[in-house]
Motif scaffolding. Structure first.
Motif, PDB file in Angstrom:
ATOM      1  N   TYR A  84       3.953 -22.631   4.043  1.00 16.41           N
ATOM      2  CA  TYR A  84       4.594 -21.440   4.616  1.00 16.41           C
ATOM      3  C   TYR A  84       3.764 -20.191   4.312  1.00 16.41           C
ATOM      4  N   ALA A  85       3.286 -20.084   3.082  1.00 16.47           N
ATOM      5  CA  ALA A  85       2.454 -18.944   2.702  1.00 16.47           C
ATOM      6  C   ALA A  85       1.166 -18.922   3.526  1.00 16.47           C
ATOM      7  N   LEU A 116      -2.144 -16.632   7.974  1.00 17.90           N
ATOM      8  CA  LEU A 116      -2.713 -16.807   9.305  1.00 17.90           C
ATOM      9  C   LEU A 116      -2.173 -15.759  10.276  1.00 17.90           C
ATOM     10  N   SER A 117      -0.884 -15.466  10.174  1.00 14.96           N
ATOM     11  CA  SER A 117      -0.271 -14.477  11.072  1.00 14.96           C
ATOM     12  C   SER A 117      -0.816 -13.075  10.836  1.00 14.96           C
ATOM     13  N   MET A 118      -1.397 -12.829   9.663  1.00 16.76           N
ATOM     14  CA  MET A 118      -1.930 -11.513   9.324  1.00 16.76           C
ATOM     15  C   MET A 118      -3.286 -11.247   9.959  1.00 16.76           C
ATOM     16  N   VAL A 119      -3.986 -12.298  10.372  1.00 18.03           N
ATOM     17  CA  VAL A 119      -5.359 -12.141  10.852  1.00 18.03           C
ATOM     18  C   VAL A 119      -5.474 -11.184  12.044  1.00 18.03           C
ATOM     19  N   GLY A 137       1.617 -13.648  15.143  1.00 14.86           N
ATOM     20  CA  GLY A 137       0.701 -12.672  14.570  1.00 14.86           C
ATOM     21  C   GLY A 137       0.078 -11.779  15.631  1.00 14.86           C
ATOM     22  N   LEU A 138      -0.235 -12.352  16.786  1.00 15.92           N
ATOM     23  CA  LEU A 138      -0.766 -11.556  17.898  1.00 15.92           C
ATOM     24  C   LEU A 138       0.271 -10.531  18.368  1.00 15.92           C
ATOM     25  N   LEU A 177       9.109 -11.531   6.419  1.00 11.03           N
ATOM     26  CA  LEU A 177       8.193 -11.846   5.316  1.00 11.03           C
ATOM     27  C   LEU A 177       6.735 -11.616   5.699  1.00 11.03           C
ATOM     28  N   MET A 178       6.384 -11.868   6.965  1.00 15.75           N
ATOM     29  CA  MET A 178       4.989 -11.761   7.379  1.00 15.75           C
ATOM     30  C   MET A 178       4.482 -10.320   7.391  1.00 15.75           C
TER      31      MET A 178
END
Length: 265
Positions: free
Chosen positions: A82-83, A88-91, A148-149, A185-186
């Protein structure tokens, strides 16, 4: 910035950071109509974003603690997975922030026509989820990068971060509660990272804070934190009940008024 202005803008930030109506867009509109100077608004925005990040940590403290404990086991478990999806979503938002920082900052500063148009986009995203009733899946690495996008696009003032990320997750078939949890959380790492970078800028240019009353900063922080706590818990319940359509209507109305106002005044 007066104490009353700080209170109003703090409440706006706390409520709109979690409710799918765009905190940046509402801060831009609030600053425009309150006639708050842009340099004051930049510093104040950093502070109140920190307050809402803190409220997220308070609400999800058990989840965050479980993730940290799981990651520190140094094994490929559910918490580490999950972390990794959060990272990955932050990229996308990280790349946009680093490569296009000046261009993004140029979008702020009273451009209420842009804010109005982007609020209409947020309204459309929220409305689409009303017609998609299949929400049974979990967040995957593929959906994490797509969400993330959506977060990267939400850098634009008027595009709601929570609205765009939750809507994207729901449209991908993610369970409602899981979509809201991942969305909230992201955003923590990007907010904290942006605050650290801005803090560095302020340390290098301390003259930027000379005209900001300490009381206004304190009032704004407390207002954003308290209203953020309430809004975060409320938003979790709203997503669970599938009531995002009402916020689509709200964003549509405010966006339309902003567009009309920008053209008339």
């Amino acid at each position: 910035m007066s104490t009353l202005e700080a209170l109003i803008l703090g409440i706006i930030q706390g409520l709109t950071e979690f409710l799918p109506v765009s905190s940046s867009g509402h801060l831009e509109l609030g600053s425009y109509f309150l006639n708050v100077q842009s340099e004051d608004n930049l510093l104040f925005s950093i502070l109140v974003h920190g307050a809402t990040a803190l409220s997220t940590i308070v609400v999800f403290r058990k989840d965050i603690l479980e993730l940290i404990q799981g990651v520190l086991k140094f094994e490929w478990n559910e918490e580490t997975k999950y972390a990794s999806m959060i990272v990955l979503s932050m990229v996308p938002v990280g790349l946009v922030g680093v490569l296009f920082e000046d261009q993004v900052e140029a979008l702020f500063g009273g451009k209420i026509l842009l804010v109005g148009c982007m609020l209409l986009v947020t309204a459309a995203l929220l409305a689409f989820t009303y017609f998609n009733k299949k929400h049974e899946g979990s967040v995957t690495f593929k959906s994490a990068i797509i969400i993330g996008l959506a977060q990267a696009v939400a850098i634009l003032p008027g595009i709601s971060r929570s609205g765009s990320t939750i809507s994207t997750a729901l449209l991908l078939g993610v369970n409602k509660e899981k979509a809201a949890r991942f969305s909230f959380l992201m955003v923590l790492p990007p907010i904290i990272g942006a605050m650290l970078l801005k803090t560095k800028d302020l340390v290098e240019a301390p003259e930027l804070v000379t005209n900001l009353p300490v009381l206004s900063l304190v009032v704004g922080f407390v207002a954003a934190f308290v209203s953020g706590l309430l809004a975060c818990r409320w938003m979790l319940a709203i997503v669970k009940r599938g009531k995002l359509i009402y916020f689509a209507i709200y964003c549509g109305i405010v966006g339309s008024l902003a567009v009309i106002g920008s053209l008339l005044f």
